[in-house]
Design a protein around this motif. Structure first.
Motif, PDB file in Angstrom:
ATOM      1  N   SER A  74       0.854  -1.182   0.000  1.00 16.84           N
ATOM      2  CA  SER A  74       0.000   0.000   0.000  1.00 16.84           C
ATOM      3  C   SER A  74       0.891   1.232   0.000  1.00 16.84           C
ATOM      4  CB  SER A  74      -0.912  -0.008   1.222  1.00 16.84           C
ATOM      5  OG  SER A  74      -1.812   1.070   1.186  1.00 16.84           O
ATOM      6  N   GLY A  75       1.085   1.813  -1.196  1.00 18.88           N
ATOM      7  CA  GLY A  75       1.971   2.964  -1.305  1.00 18.88           C
ATOM      8  C   GLY A  75       3.366   2.586  -0.838  1.00 18.88           C
ATOM      9  N   PRO A  76       3.942   3.381   0.063  1.00 18.65           N
ATOM     10  CA  PRO A  76       5.296   3.084   0.532  1.00 18.65           C
ATOM     11  C   PRO A  76       5.341   2.010   1.623  1.00 18.65           C
ATOM     12  CG  PRO A  76       4.499   5.065   1.585  1.00 18.65           C
ATOM     13  CD  PRO A  76       3.433   4.647   0.589  1.00 18.65           C
ATOM     14  N   PHE A  77       4.191   1.497   2.016  1.00 18.37           N
ATOM     15  CA  PHE A  77       4.113   0.546   3.124  1.00 18.37           C
ATOM     16  C   PHE A  77       4.034  -0.886   2.613  1.00 18.37           C
ATOM     17  CE2 PHE A  77       1.882   4.512   4.224  1.00 18.37           C
ATOM     18  CZ  PHE A  77       2.770   4.995   5.166  1.00 18.37           C
ATOM     19  N   LEU A  96      -9.708   1.473  12.313  1.00 19.76           N
ATOM     20  CA  LEU A  96      -8.302   1.761  12.587  1.00 19.76           C
ATOM     21  C   LEU A  96      -7.497   1.794  11.289  1.00 19.76           C
ATOM     22  CD1 LEU A  96      -7.702  -0.458  15.755  1.00 19.76           C
ATOM     23  CD2 LEU A  96      -8.058   2.016  15.653  1.00 19.76           C
ATOM     24  N   SER A  97      -6.442   2.547  11.292  1.00 13.89           N
ATOM     25  CA  SER A  97      -5.598   2.695  10.118  1.00 13.89           C
ATOM     26  C   SER A  97      -5.033   1.340   9.692  1.00 13.89           C
ATOM     27  CB  SER A  97      -4.450   3.653  10.426  1.00 13.89           C
ATOM     28  OG  SER A  97      -3.614   3.792   9.311  1.00 13.89           O
ATOM     29  N   SER A  98      -5.099   1.085   8.392  1.00 14.07           N
ATOM     30  CA  SER A  98      -4.615  -0.184   7.863  1.00 14.07           C
ATOM     31  C   SER A  98      -4.487  -0.078   6.344  1.00 14.07           C
ATOM     32  CB  SER A  98      -5.572  -1.319   8.234  1.00 14.07           C
ATOM     33  OG  SER A  98      -6.795  -1.150   7.552  1.00 14.07           O
ATOM     34  N   ASP A 104     -14.972  -2.975   4.917  1.00 17.64           N
ATOM     35  CA  ASP A 104     -15.329  -4.393   4.795  1.00 17.64           C
ATOM     36  C   ASP A 104     -14.010  -5.154   4.767  1.00 17.64           C
ATOM     37  OD1 ASP A 104     -16.626  -6.777   4.380  1.00 17.64           O
ATOM     38  OD2 ASP A 104     -17.038  -6.400   2.253  1.00 17.64           O
ATOM     39  N   ARG A 105     -13.517  -5.514   5.952  1.00 19.89           N
ATOM     40  CA  ARG A 105     -12.135  -5.962   6.117  1.00 19.89           C
ATOM     41  C   ARG A 105     -12.007  -7.368   6.678  1.00 19.89           C
ATOM     42  NH1 ARG A 105      -9.466  -0.541   8.846  1.00 19.89           N
ATOM     43  NH2 ARG A 105      -9.731   0.758   7.003  1.00 19.89           N
ATOM     44  N   VAL A 116      -2.752  -7.573  10.742  1.00 20.87           N
ATOM     45  CA  VAL A 116      -2.909  -6.581   9.696  1.00 20.87           C
ATOM     46  C   VAL A 116      -4.346  -6.694   9.197  1.00 20.87           C
ATOM     47  CG1 VAL A 116      -2.053  -8.092   7.850  1.00 20.87           C
ATOM     48  CG2 VAL A 116      -1.920  -5.617   7.571  1.00 20.87           C
ATOM     49  N   MET A 117      -4.960  -5.547   8.913  1.00 16.40           N
ATOM     50  CA  MET A 117      -6.322  -5.559   8.375  1.00 16.40           C
ATOM     51  C   MET A 117      -6.260  -5.208   6.889  1.00 16.40           C
ATOM     52  SD  MET A 117      -8.655  -3.882  11.374  1.00 16.40           S
ATOM     53  CE  MET A 117      -7.583  -2.484  11.679  1.00 16.40           C
ATOM     54  N   ILE A 118      -6.949  -6.010   6.089  1.00 21.75           N
ATOM     55  CA  ILE A 118      -6.958  -5.819   4.644  1.00 21.75           C
ATOM     56  C   ILE A 118      -8.395  -5.876   4.135  1.00 21.75           C
ATOM     57  CG2 ILE A 118      -4.625  -6.758   4.401  1.00 21.75           C
ATOM     58  CD1 ILE A 118      -5.906  -9.341   3.350  1.00 21.75           C
TER      59      ILE A 118
END
Length: 138
Positions: A74-77, A96-98, A104-105, A116-118
């Motif tokens: 995800s971008g630089p992460f 929360l940030s993820s 819908d995670r 990790v939430m995706i």
């Protein structure tokens, strides 16, 4: 063989990012109107961070399953989750940030205390693919 799963994207998030990008562009143009060299540097910074980062996250968030691991990009992460270390996969709608562009995670717990939430577009297919990959790795 690797399989790429794109992130599901909520419309409200696209709208929020569009507003943030518009505000950043407006701020950059206001800075440019002063005409000073320092203003050009500030405007460039605003454009890179305020426009570039949201677009990068929006266009690059994906989940790659293969070679005994799940790579979350995800971008630089980046996260690398060994399939053998996954202890649980549970649905969630946590804000929360993820690296997920939707609420819908899936929460993936792995190792000792890691998660990790995706938000893959097709959660059921994704979970089946993880289970199949874990079964073939055992």
């Amino acid at each position: 063989m690797e399989t790429v799963y794109r992130s599901k994207t909520d419309l409200w998030l696209i709208a929020l990012l569009a507003i943030a990008i518009s505000a950043s562009l407006s701020g950059a143009f206001v800075m440019l109107s002063t005409g000073t060299p320092a203003a050009w540097m500030v405007a460039a910074f605003i454009a890179i961070v305020g426009v570039g980062l949201p677009l990068w996250l929006l266009l690059s968030t994906r989940y790659v399953l293969g070679q005994g691991q799940l790579r979350v990009l995800s971008g630089p992460f980046k996260w690398c989750v060994p399939l053998a270390k996954i202890t649980a996969i549970t649905p969630t709608s946590s804000p929360l940030s993820s690296p997920a562009l939707s609420l819908d995670r899936l929460r993936i717990d792995y190792g000792v205390g890691n998660s990790v939430m995706i938000s893959p577009r097709n959660k059921e297919q994704f979970v089946k693919a993880i289970e199949a990959a874990r079964g073939s790795a055992v």
